[in-house]
Design an enzyme around this catalytic site. Sequence first.
Site, PDB file in Angstrom:
ATOM      1  N   SER A   1      38.436  24.045  29.631  1.00 22.77           N
ATOM      2  CA  SER A   1      39.416  24.779  30.404  1.00 22.77           C
ATOM      3  C   SER A   1      41.022  23.641  30.323  1.00 22.77           C
ATOM      4  CB  SER A   1      39.000  24.463  31.811  1.00 22.77           C
ATOM      5  OG  SER A   1      39.829  24.732  32.830  1.00 22.77           O
TER       6      SER A   1
ATOM      7  N   HIS B   1      39.511  28.454  28.185  1.00 22.01           N
ATOM      8  CA  HIS B   1      39.311  28.889  29.331  1.00 22.01           C
ATOM      9  C   HIS B   1      40.660  28.537  30.258  1.00 22.01           C
ATOM     10  CE1 HIS B   1      36.788  29.864  32.876  1.00 22.01           C
ATOM     11  NE2 HIS B   1      37.359  28.908  33.654  1.00 22.01           N
TER      12      HIS B   1
ATOM     13  N   ASP C   1      30.535  27.195  35.069  1.00 18.34           N
ATOM     14  CA  ASP C   1      31.687  26.487  35.382  1.00 18.34           C
ATOM     15  C   ASP C   1      31.695  25.584  36.291  1.00 18.34           C
ATOM     16  OD1 ASP C   1      34.510  26.180  35.305  1.00 18.34           O
ATOM     17  OD2 ASP C   1      35.040  28.276  35.812  1.00 18.34           O
TER      18      ASP C   1
ATOM     19  N   ASP D   1      42.344  28.955  33.919  1.00 19.59           N
ATOM     20  CA  ASP D   1      41.993  29.191  35.393  1.00 19.59           C
ATOM     21  C   ASP D   1      43.185  29.746  36.325  1.00 19.59           C
ATOM     22  OD1 ASP D   1      39.152  28.317  35.735  1.00 19.59           O
ATOM     23  OD2 ASP D   1      39.922  26.381  34.939  1.00 19.59           O
TER      24      ASP D   1
ATOM     25  N   HIS E   1      40.071  33.069  34.071  1.00 21.27           N
ATOM     26  CA  HIS E   1      39.252  33.064  35.109  1.00 21.27           C
ATOM     27  C   HIS E   1      40.074  33.350  36.430  1.00 21.27           C
ATOM     28  CE1 HIS E   1      36.533  30.475  37.833  1.00 21.27           C
ATOM     29  NE2 HIS E   1      36.559  31.749  38.374  1.00 21.27           N
TER      30      HIS E   1
ATOM     31  N   MET F   1      29.541  29.707  39.156  1.00 21.95           N
ATOM     32  CA  MET F   1      30.272  28.459  39.526  1.00 21.95           C
ATOM     33  C   MET F   1      29.245  27.416  39.905  1.00 21.95           C
ATOM     34  SD  MET F   1      33.284  29.503  39.209  1.00 21.95           S
ATOM     35  CE  MET F   1      33.971  27.838  39.484  1.00 21.95           C
TER      36      MET F   1
ATOM     37  N   MET G   1      40.695  33.381  39.944  1.00 24.82           N
ATOM     38  CA  MET G   1      40.322  33.048  41.404  1.00 24.82           C
ATOM     39  C   MET G   1      41.544  33.794  42.247  1.00 24.82           C
ATOM     40  SD  MET G   1      38.947  29.226  40.425  1.00 24.82           S
ATOM     41  CE  MET G   1      39.842  29.427  38.631  1.00 24.82           C
TER      42      MET G   1
ATOM     43  N   MET H   1      44.679  30.380  39.824  1.00 25.24           N
ATOM     44  CA  MET H   1      44.310  30.283  41.272  1.00 25.24           C
ATOM     45  C   MET H   1      45.630  30.824  42.106  1.00 25.24           C
ATOM     46  SD  MET H   1      42.615  26.542  41.251  1.00 25.24           S
ATOM     47  CE  MET H   1      41.473  25.946  40.106  1.00 25.24           C
TER      48      MET H   1
HETATM   49  C1  DX5 Z   1      37.223  25.326  38.976  1.00 24.57           C
HETATM   50  C2  DX5 Z   1      37.673  25.942  37.644  1.00 24.57           C
HETATM   51  C3  DX5 Z   1      36.865  25.313  36.329  1.00 24.57           C
HETATM   52  C4  DX5 Z   1      37.469  24.005  36.021  1.00 24.57           C
HETATM   53  C5  DX5 Z   1      36.335  23.024  35.770  1.00 24.57           C
HETATM   54  O1  DX5 Z   1      37.629  26.068  40.023  1.00 24.57           O
HETATM   55  O2  DX5 Z   1      37.253  27.076  37.607  1.00 24.57           O
HETATM   56  O3  DX5 Z   1      37.050  25.957  35.392  1.00 24.57           O
HETATM   57  O4  DX5 Z   1      38.435  23.746  35.076  1.00 24.57           O
HETATM   58  O5  DX5 Z   1      36.615  21.767  35.675  1.00 24.57           O
HETATM   59  P1  DX5 Z   1      35.544  20.611  35.536  1.00 24.57           P
HETATM   60  O6  DX5 Z   1      34.814  20.610  34.253  1.00 24.57           O
HETATM   61  O7  DX5 Z   1      36.422  19.239  35.531  1.00 24.57           O
HETATM   62  O8  DX5 Z   1      34.699  20.687  36.716  1.00 24.57           O
HETATM   63 ZN    ZN Z   2      37.175  28.486  35.714  1.00 24.44          ZN
END
Ligand code: DX5
Ligand code: ZN
Length: 224
Positions: free
Chosen positions: A11, A36, A178, A38, A69, A140, A71, A40
């Site tokens: 990620s 990956h 994840d 993310d 991903h 998750m 969110m 948000m």
């Molecule tokens: C969290 C994200 C993850 C995050 C994971 O909401 O969806 O993808 O990057 O990071 P680590 O591996 O540090 O938990």
């Molecule tokens: Zn993620």
Amino acid sequence: MEPRNLLFSPSILGGNFSRAAAELGEIASSGADYVHLDVMDGSFVPEITFGRKFIGDLRPLSDLVFDVHLMVNRPEDKVRAFADAGAGIITVHAESTDHIVRVLSLIKELGCECGIALNPGTSVNFIEAALPFADYITVMTVNPGWGGQKFIPECLKKIEALDYLRRTEGYRYLIEADGGVSLDTIGPLYKAGMDIAITGSAFFRESDKAQFLDRMREKAEEWL
Ligand code: DX5
Ligand code: ZN
């Protein structure tokens, strides 16, 4: 037991956004299978990260599949923008929409693979009727919204349940985990049935990232 294929989706959130192009290059040269990303929105989760422009700007710099991903609330209104930006996989949260199967169909119509993500407090039963429509299920293993959190071991049971359901019902999805995925947690995750490890902070902490993925693979196979 024969080792199953284990894939990696590092990620970019675990890296430094001011060096995003270089971080993407490091992900590609580590031998990872996906990158990956993310997204948000400050509403579904409190943080805001980046949107389609960031992803579109990175797209020409790598051949890796972009594993996006989302969110975000109301993903049905947003998936087109991310497909246009070059996503290969778009994963939406089961909790973020009342119309999960419609969103999955829309993602497929847009030419991407589709995934469903489950928060730690959401059970597999909640999405059971949608399982035949998904290419990926992301369990998750932290509460979504931040990198660098502690792995929640109670989520392993959901991976086992998803693995059991795909074997007994003939579903085709791959299982992603994840959050908090590291050398300490990869073994139980792989044993439970995870196919794709998403790893942010553990990956970016390492200077030799290719060697890190080799060690992750070795560690996983010790648990079979
Ligand atoms: C969290 C994200 C993850 C995050 C994971 O909401 O969806 O993808 O990057 O990071 P680590 O591996 O540090 O938990
Ligand atoms: Zn993620």
